[in-house]
Design an enzyme around this catalytic site. Structure first.
Site, PDB file in Angstrom:
ATOM      1  N   SER A 136       0.814  -1.226   0.000  1.00 16.59           N
ATOM      2  CA  SER A 136       0.000   0.000   0.000  1.00 16.59           C
ATOM      3  C   SER A 136       0.842   1.269   0.000  1.00 16.59           C
ATOM      4  O   SER A 136       0.445   2.290   0.571  1.00 16.59           O
ATOM      5  CB  SER A 136      -0.956   0.009   1.200  1.00 16.59           C
ATOM      6  OG  SER A 136      -1.803  -1.112   1.177  1.00 16.59           O
ATOM      7  N   ASP A 156      -6.353  -1.106  -9.019  1.00 16.66           N
ATOM      8  CA  ASP A 156      -5.336  -0.286  -9.672  1.00 16.66           C
ATOM      9  C   ASP A 156      -5.658  -0.044 -11.141  1.00 16.66           C
ATOM     10  O   ASP A 156      -5.239   0.977 -11.704  1.00 16.66           O
ATOM     11  CB  ASP A 156      -3.953  -0.930  -9.545  1.00 16.66           C
ATOM     12  CG  ASP A 156      -3.319  -0.681  -8.185  1.00 16.66           C
ATOM     13  OD1 ASP A 156      -3.496   0.431  -7.648  1.00 16.66           O
ATOM     14  OD2 ASP A 156      -2.673  -1.595  -7.641  1.00 16.66           O
ATOM     15  N   LYS A 214      17.477   2.417   6.120  1.00 19.59           N
ATOM     16  CA  LYS A 214      17.792   0.987   6.201  1.00 19.59           C
ATOM     17  C   LYS A 214      16.731   0.103   5.533  1.00 19.59           C
ATOM     18  O   LYS A 214      17.084  -0.861   4.833  1.00 19.59           O
ATOM     19  CB  LYS A 214      17.977   0.568   7.659  1.00 19.59           C
ATOM     20  CG  LYS A 214      18.517  -0.851   7.846  1.00 19.59           C
ATOM     21  CD  LYS A 214      19.963  -0.970   7.398  1.00 19.59           C
ATOM     22  CE  LYS A 214      20.897  -0.282   8.386  1.00 19.59           C
ATOM     23  NZ  LYS A 214      22.327  -0.490   8.021  1.00 19.59           N
ATOM     24  N   CYS A 218     -26.664  -0.135  -8.236  1.00 17.10           N
ATOM     25  CA  CYS A 218     -26.705  -1.596  -8.184  1.00 17.10           C
ATOM     26  C   CYS A 218     -27.634  -2.049  -7.055  1.00 17.10           C
ATOM     27  O   CYS A 218     -28.844  -1.877  -7.150  1.00 17.10           O
ATOM     28  CB  CYS A 218     -25.296  -2.163  -8.048  1.00 17.10           C
ATOM     29  SG  CYS A 218     -25.170  -3.929  -8.463  1.00 17.10           S
ATOM     30  N   MET A 219     -27.108  -2.598  -5.955  1.00  8.85           N
ATOM     31  CA  MET A 219     -27.974  -2.957  -4.843  1.00  8.85           C
ATOM     32  C   MET A 219     -28.743  -1.744  -4.337  1.00  8.85           C
ATOM     33  O   MET A 219     -29.880  -1.871  -3.868  1.00  8.85           O
ATOM     34  CB  MET A 219     -27.170  -3.569  -3.695  1.00  8.85           C
ATOM     35  CG  MET A 219     -28.036  -3.911  -2.482  1.00  8.85           C
ATOM     36  SD  MET A 219     -27.130  -4.389  -1.011  1.00  8.85           S
ATOM     37  CE  MET A 219     -26.993  -6.150  -1.296  1.00  8.85           C
ATOM     38  N   HIS A 258     -22.893   0.486 -12.881  1.00  6.33           N
ATOM     39  CA  HIS A 258     -21.903   1.164 -12.030  1.00  6.33           C
ATOM     40  C   HIS A 258     -21.271   2.326 -12.802  1.00  6.33           C
ATOM     41  O   HIS A 258     -20.214   2.165 -13.429  1.00  6.33           O
ATOM     42  CB  HIS A 258     -20.817   0.181 -11.587  1.00  6.33           C
ATOM     43  CG  HIS A 258     -21.253  -0.789 -10.554  1.00  6.33           C
ATOM     44  ND1 HIS A 258     -21.104  -0.560  -9.198  1.00  6.33           N
ATOM     45  CD2 HIS A 258     -21.866  -2.000 -10.667  1.00  6.33           C
ATOM     46  CE1 HIS A 258     -21.589  -1.586  -8.516  1.00  6.33           C
ATOM     47  NE2 HIS A 258     -22.061  -2.472  -9.385  1.00  6.33           N
ATOM     48  N   GLU A 306     -19.608   4.768 -11.770  1.00  6.25           N
ATOM     49  CA  GLU A 306     -18.330   5.225 -11.207  1.00  6.25           C
ATOM     50  C   GLU A 306     -17.129   4.681 -11.963  1.00  6.25           C
ATOM     51  O   GLU A 306     -16.042   5.276 -11.937  1.00  6.25           O
ATOM     52  CB  GLU A 306     -18.226   4.852  -9.724  1.00  6.25           C
ATOM     53  CG  GLU A 306     -18.137   3.368  -9.414  1.00  6.25           C
ATOM     54  CD  GLU A 306     -19.480   2.698  -9.177  1.00  6.25           C
ATOM     55  OE1 GLU A 306     -19.524   1.692  -8.450  1.00  6.25           O
ATOM     56  OE2 GLU A 306     -20.485   3.185  -9.736  1.00  6.25           O
TER      57      GLU A 306
END
EC number: 6.3.4.2
Length: 538
Positions: free
Chosen positions: A19, A76, A193, A383-384, A510, A512
């Protein structure tokens, strides 16, 4: 492995911890090269054993990004599309699970002619084929290797890119390694390090990084940079900060200011004009001058990991910038919301119910929908979210007894939402309606006025749909069905709207997944505009 390719390959690896932002680094590299006029594509190699992330918990993995061709992929790929505008496909994401799945099918067919099937060369050959396929006409192929150097799962992928680096030579490959340089508050000091050890791990598998990106709060001093250069065999000019930023769309400009794209092209001995970053500068200039704020309440059950809603958050950000307002999201856990907790909606300007699965938290989402409907608050169900808006309306407006979805109650009296018949099978993975499909809009609807076209294409990811047996009854009570999958009477419903409400829309798809900072999605633009209008009318 054939080395007949004119494309150059950029491999992005990560070390120390996960991450750190490898995906954003890869996307930024793609955007910078694109801004110089090069043709690029981005690919993601994930080391987990799942064939795809479709059955993984959003709390563990984050969102599942759906491509036009119906692939369930890593989030990604959403960054890749938003930063570059290049549409990804099922051929741009591979997992260890998919590699082994294909390998074992080949072995069962007898493709290996009695050979002992091994990691090297058989697994690595399949990975190499994935990396090298469909590169015609591309100047650069950017490949992000998931996971962290040192993970046992990553070893076949690292071996594969080592082989490609050897076969194609330095003139056609570059290795970019992202590490962490932590700042220790007690010592008021950056520690190098972890980066040294990470590069040592990478070198142990035969890969010498050409560029080190270090994630840090502040840049290294010249002495610290020279220390890393000396111990890691990397030129000081190729040790580049990946600094924390407030807005991820600052990253391409930040990386350019530290010469990342310049050093990559220098490595390849390629000349090019300076990048045209005006569109990135424009986005940042707008975002830095916003004063008014709209507050959107998002009711979900995966809010412990906001990456579960990554594309949704970005789409709302894009639309807010388009409307010249700041975005404030009020995250509400649907499992803790009930009819007595509606004060959670105090001072919100709109309510959004995103996609999800399972009956956990459904009551809280229904409560939110009822509140939006009764109080004329702008509402968007995805959606839902659309399905639950229908369930709420059927129960509370049409007064259908025990109206529900068969996802939550297989034996409910009025199944207004039911499973798509063609998807009724035993396997869970890859068994939904996936990918881009057309949607036909009613010319007299709000959704048509938003899109300004009668046929749109949006991406889907669902297993349940509206039960058409209830269409006439719900229409009689004021629910309108303004978008469908085709022009026939028995078509799947894709869009609903509510009469006598200023802005109440549910969509099965969707939206988005198709928004970008430079092309904000019209549905989210309209939703934020409605939120602002509601705020001003208070």
């Amino acid at each position: 492995m054939s080395n007949q390719t004119s494309s150059r390959f950029i491999f992005v690896t990560g070390g120390v911890v996960s991450s750190l932002g490898k995906g954003l680094a890869a996307a930024s590299i793609g955007a910078l090269l694109q801004a110089r006029g090069f043709k690029i594509c981005l690919r993601k190699l994930d080391p987990y054993l799942n064939i795809d992330p479709g059955t993984m918990s959003p709390i563990q993995h984050g969102e599942v990004f759906v491509t036009d061709d119906g692939a369930e992929t890593d989030l990604d790929l959403g960054h890749y599309e938003r930063f570059t505008g290049v549409k990804t496909t099922k051929n741009d994401n591979i997992t260890t699970g998919k590699v082994y799945h294909n390998l074992l099918k080949k072995e069962r067919r007898g493709d290996y002619l009695g050979q002992t099937v091994q990691i090297i060369p058989h697994v690595t050959d399949l990975i190499n084929s994935f990396i090298l396929h469909n590169t015609e006409g591309l100047d650069f192929v950017i490949c992000e290797i998931g996971g962290t150097v040192g993970d046992i799962e990553s070893q076949p992928f690292l071996e594969s890119i080592r082989q490609i680096g050897y076969k194609l030579s330095k003139n056609n490959t570059i290795f970019v390694h992202l590490t962490l340089v932590p700042y220790i508050d007690a010592a008021m000091e950056l520690k190098t390090k972890p980066t040294q050890h990470s590069v040592k791990e990478l070198s142990a598998v035969g890969i010498q990084p050409d560029i080190i990106l270090y994630r840090s709060k502040i840049p290294l001093s010249k002495e610290q940079r020279d220390k890393i250069a000396n111990l890691c065999n990397v030129s000081p000019t190729n040790i580049i900060p990946a600094l924390d930023v407030k807005n991820i769309y600052e990253l391409p400009i930040s990386y350019h200011n530290y010469n990342l794209d310049t050093q990559i092209l220098k490595h390849f001995n390629v000349n090019s004009p300076d990048p045209n970053l005006s569109k990135w500068e424009n986005i940042l200039n707008i975002s830095h001058t916003l004063t008014k704020t709209v507050t959107v309440a998002i009711i979900g059950k995966y809010i412990k990991l906001l990456d579960a809603y990554k594309s949704l958050i970005e789409a709302l950000e894009h639309a807010s910038i388009h409307n010249r307002v700041k975005l404030s999201i009020r995250w509400i856990d649907s499992r803790s919301l009930d009819s007595n907790g509606i004060n959670a909606f105090d001072n919100v300007d709109s309510i959004l119910i995103p996609g999800g699965f399972g009956d956990d938290g459904v009551k809280g989402k229904i409560t939110a929908i009822t509140h939006a409907r009764l109080n004329k608050i702008p509402f968007l169900g995805i959606c839902m979210g659309m399905q639950l808006a229908i369930v709420e309306f059927a129960n509370n407006v049409a007064h259908l007894e025990d109206a529900n979805s068969t996802e939550f109650n297989l034996y409910c009296k009025n199944p207004v939402i039911h499973q798509l018949p063609e998807l009724q099978q035993n396997f869970l993975g890859g068994s939904m309606k996936l990918g881009s499909c057309p949607c036909y809009l009613d010319a007299n609807s709000k959704i048509f006025s938003i899109y300004q076209q009668s046929v749109i294409n949006e991406r889907r990811r669902h297993r349940y749909t509206f039960n058409l047996q209830y269409k006439d009854l719900l229409e009689q009570h004021g629910l309108t069905f303004t978008g469908k999958a085709n022009n026939t009477d028995d078509s799947l419903i894709e869009v609903i709207e509510l009469n006598n409400h200023p802005w109440f829309i549910g969509v099965q798809f969707h939206p988005e997944f198709k928004s970008s900072p430079f092309h904000s999605h019209p549905l989210f633009i309209s939703f934020i505009k409605a939120s602002l209008s509601y705020q001003e009318a208070k």
